[in-house]
Enzyme design. Structure first.
Site, PDB file in Angstrom:
ATOM      1  N   TYR A  79      72.073 137.267 100.024  1.00 21.34           N
ATOM      2  CA  TYR A  79      71.645 136.213  99.102  1.00 21.34           C
ATOM      3  C   TYR A  79      70.980 135.074  99.872  1.00 21.34           C
ATOM      4  O   TYR A  79      69.847 134.685  99.575  1.00 21.34           O
ATOM      5  CB  TYR A  79      72.847 135.697  98.311  1.00 21.34           C
ATOM      6  CG  TYR A  79      72.480 134.694  97.249  1.00 21.34           C
ATOM      7  CD1 TYR A  79      71.742 135.078  96.133  1.00 21.34           C
ATOM      8  CD2 TYR A  79      72.867 133.365  97.349  1.00 21.34           C
ATOM      9  CE1 TYR A  79      71.396 134.156  95.152  1.00 21.34           C
ATOM     10  CE2 TYR A  79      72.527 132.433  96.375  1.00 21.34           C
ATOM     11  CZ  TYR A  79      71.796 132.839  95.274  1.00 21.34           C
ATOM     12  OH  TYR A  79      71.452 131.929  94.309  1.00 21.34           O
TER      13      TYR A  79
ATOM     14  N   ASP B 233      64.416 140.655  82.396  1.00 20.22           N
ATOM     15  CA  ASP B 233      65.772 140.681  82.949  1.00 20.22           C
ATOM     16  C   ASP B 233      66.251 142.134  82.956  1.00 20.22           C
ATOM     17  O   ASP B 233      66.036 142.866  81.991  1.00 20.22           O
ATOM     18  CB  ASP B 233      66.697 139.809  82.097  1.00 20.22           C
ATOM     19  CG  ASP B 233      67.903 139.314  82.882  1.00 20.22           C
ATOM     20  OD1 ASP B 233      68.063 138.088  83.019  1.00 20.22           O
ATOM     21  OD2 ASP B 233      68.693 140.158  83.378  1.00 20.22           O
TER      22      ASP B 233
ATOM     23  N   LYS C  10      66.985 134.368  99.819  1.00 15.30           N
ATOM     24  CA  LYS C  10      66.497 133.113  99.234  1.00 15.30           C
ATOM     25  C   LYS C  10      65.719 132.280 100.259  1.00 15.30           C
ATOM     26  O   LYS C  10      64.780 131.569  99.900  1.00 15.30           O
ATOM     27  CB  LYS C  10      67.682 132.308  98.692  1.00 15.30           C
ATOM     28  CG  LYS C  10      68.229 132.853  97.370  1.00 15.30           C
ATOM     29  CD  LYS C  10      67.209 132.659  96.262  1.00 15.30           C
ATOM     30  CE  LYS C  10      67.769 132.911  94.884  1.00 15.30           C
ATOM     31  NZ  LYS C  10      66.749 132.672  93.842  1.00 15.30           N
TER      32      LYS C  10
ATOM     33  N   THR D 248      73.246 140.908  85.716  1.00 13.11           N
ATOM     34  CA  THR D 248      74.207 139.833  85.467  1.00 13.11           C
ATOM     35  C   THR D 248      73.827 139.023  84.223  1.00 13.11           C
ATOM     36  O   THR D 248      74.615 138.216  83.760  1.00 13.11           O
ATOM     37  CB  THR D 248      74.326 138.865  86.679  1.00 13.11           C
ATOM     38  OG1 THR D 248      73.040 138.313  86.963  1.00 13.11           O
ATOM     39  CG2 THR D 248      74.831 139.596  87.912  1.00 13.11           C
TER      40      THR D 248
ATOM     41  N   THR E 178      76.160 124.810  89.685  1.00 11.05           N
ATOM     42  CA  THR E 178      75.892 124.454  88.292  1.00 11.05           C
ATOM     43  C   THR E 178      76.829 125.242  87.379  1.00 11.05           C
ATOM     44  O   THR E 178      77.197 126.369  87.692  1.00 11.05           O
ATOM     45  CB  THR E 178      74.406 124.732  87.961  1.00 11.05           C
ATOM     46  OG1 THR E 178      73.581 124.006  88.881  1.00 11.05           O
ATOM     47  CG2 THR E 178      74.041 124.319  86.548  1.00 11.05           C
TER      48      THR E 178
END
Lengths: 318, 318
Positions: A142, A32, A146, A36, A172
């Protein structure tokens, strides 16, 4: 001891997956860049590599059994601040995952998103739907990053027989979300806790589906437990060219009702509801059809919005 | 002497652009890996670099005034044979172009495609349309690679003020097409010249628009001649976030009529028409709305299908 690699394992969903993998006695390697993700999210006991997935190559990794590709900023506030890096993280992250999966004959989970459906024309969204997405707007980095990541996964499955499984994650929420990620649940809770105005974009009649994070994690574990040959048979039988599943909670709530629920669960809040104009390209409505996930995984979301919100509120209080 | 870089300059469209740039006294540098380009296409007088754009970096290039990004296999028969390379060529080719354009403050033409509209829901296609594209099918490597390339262009324009201009090229034909590119005009002509059966997929009632290559080249030159500030004003006035134009011929022909025209123009041919099943994901219909190009460029296609076909047939005869 099985080894699992989690790209984006310091992020909201990645950290929950890492914790569950640890419980299952995996050796977990988290990669990571902390753009974020946060160190506080990383569960104790993982091997942590603070690196950007776009700067790594296959040779940087030991042989692993499973790969979870979750590295990508997922909130508009973050990805719009770094649109080019966001698209490149999607693309290079999935390529790296696929190449490792290919080398190690590992199982790979690719985290795609309901955003690939864009502003859908029909509801709910099925895995067969192609989406309605703008290529040149502010959200495109984004959405299109994706989308092409899904394409790369598909071609690696077809060409190299890589054991990749794609999920399209719908909205989520839960503990480990960022306070400032700009998404509706964290916004409302943080605003309510601070006593600030709760901002509703548009009239608040747009609906969203909200999945509690443990429901998602359960689905992922069930998905990864299935053997490749069985998966292939299932997806061939439902006429999908590769393994791809919607994972989300199909129950619909209006944004206005969500705001009222949050206020009800934080009775001490002095916040009021205020209404602002809808931003451009904002998806109007999205709801998963989870027929395939139910059938394949014998799974469905079990956490009610009420209890999920309670857990999330108490996380944000801490 | 102005310097122009043409990625894919040994290909069908790139070679025509290179030839016109030479006539305009440019020093032309062509980069092509010759996967679908050919040495025979490269006009005499260009500097030719036989390299793959995915293996090059900004430092490999001198300062240039203009960049034409056309490197990508564009026929299903070629891109489906190398789907991963195709997506990566789209992505890395556009990134390299954008980085050079940024470094040199050069004008850049980005060749996008009508394929970003996929199997469109409404006709004709306007620049405002978002498309209807499958992310996980056999055509996706091209369609989604090209879609995310548009996204990258848009973000470079917004973030770094790069002087990039996107065109969405609709079905184009003419000399220098490959005999085996599997597209309908070259297929029909080659089949007719060989006396083989002319294969029509489906019933032949699907329509296509066909643009002769010199019409396209004229549009590109007019587009590149406009100064950045004027371009920005125009696209802001028509509410598009970045410069993007459909370039194609809106006249519609059924596939069956095209086949008959080809046979009429090759009277010596002994070919017959035969019908086969439509392949999956085949786009059913596509026609450009060229209102914006007409307005901005004072341009429209002028070459009739009849005379374009004649030129193309005599090219294939040679």
């Amino acid at each position: 001891m099985k080894k699992a690699l989690v790209f984006g394992g310091a992020g909201f969903i990645g950290s929950h997956l890492s914790a569950e993998l640890l419980k299952d006695d995996y050796h977990v390697i988290v990669v990571d860049n902390l753009y974020t993700g946060t160190k506080a999210n990383i569960p104790e006991g993982v091997e942590f590599l603070e690196r950007d997935v776009t700067a790594l190559c296959v040779a940087d990794f030991p042989k692993v059994d499973e790969i979870y590709n979750l590295a990508c900023p997922a909130s508009p506030v973050h990805y719009q601040a770094r649109p080019i890096e966001t698209a490149l993280t999607s693309i290079k992250g999935v390529l790296l995952s696929l190449e490792i999966a290919r080398r190690d004959k590992a199982k790979m989970l690719h985290a795609s998103t309901s955003e690939i459906y864009g502003d859908p024309i029909k509801h709910p969204q099925e895995e067969y739907d192609w989406g309605n997405v703008n290529t040149i707007g502010w959200r495109s980095c984004y959405d299109e990053g994706k989308r092409v990541a899904e394409t790369l996964v598909s071609d690696y499955v077809r060409l190299y027989d890589v054991d990749a499984r794609t999920i399209r994650i719908f909205n989520t929420y839960g503990p480990n979300m960022l306070r400032d990620d700009g998404r509706v649940i964290s916004n409302f809770i943080v605003q309510a806790l601070k006593g600030e105005d709760i901002t509703i974009y548009g009239e608040g009649t747009q609906t969203r589906s909200f999945q509690y994070v443990t429901d998602l994690v359960n689905a992922v574990f069930k998905y990864m437990a299935i053997e490749k040959s069985e998966l292939r048979r299932f997806f061939a039988s439902v006429r999908l060219p590769i393994p791809v599943l919607n994972i989300g909670n199909p129950e619909e709530y209006t944004i206005k009702r969500l705001a009222k629920d949050v206020l009800r669960l934080i009775p001490e809040s002095s916040s009021r509801l205020v209404f602002k104009a809808l931003p451009s390209d904002d998806p109007k409505k999205r709801r998963p059809d989870i027929t395939l996930a139910k059938k394949l995984l014998d799974w469905e979301p079990v956490v009610s919005l009420e209890s999920g919100l309670k857990e999330t509120i108490s996380y944000f209080k801490r």
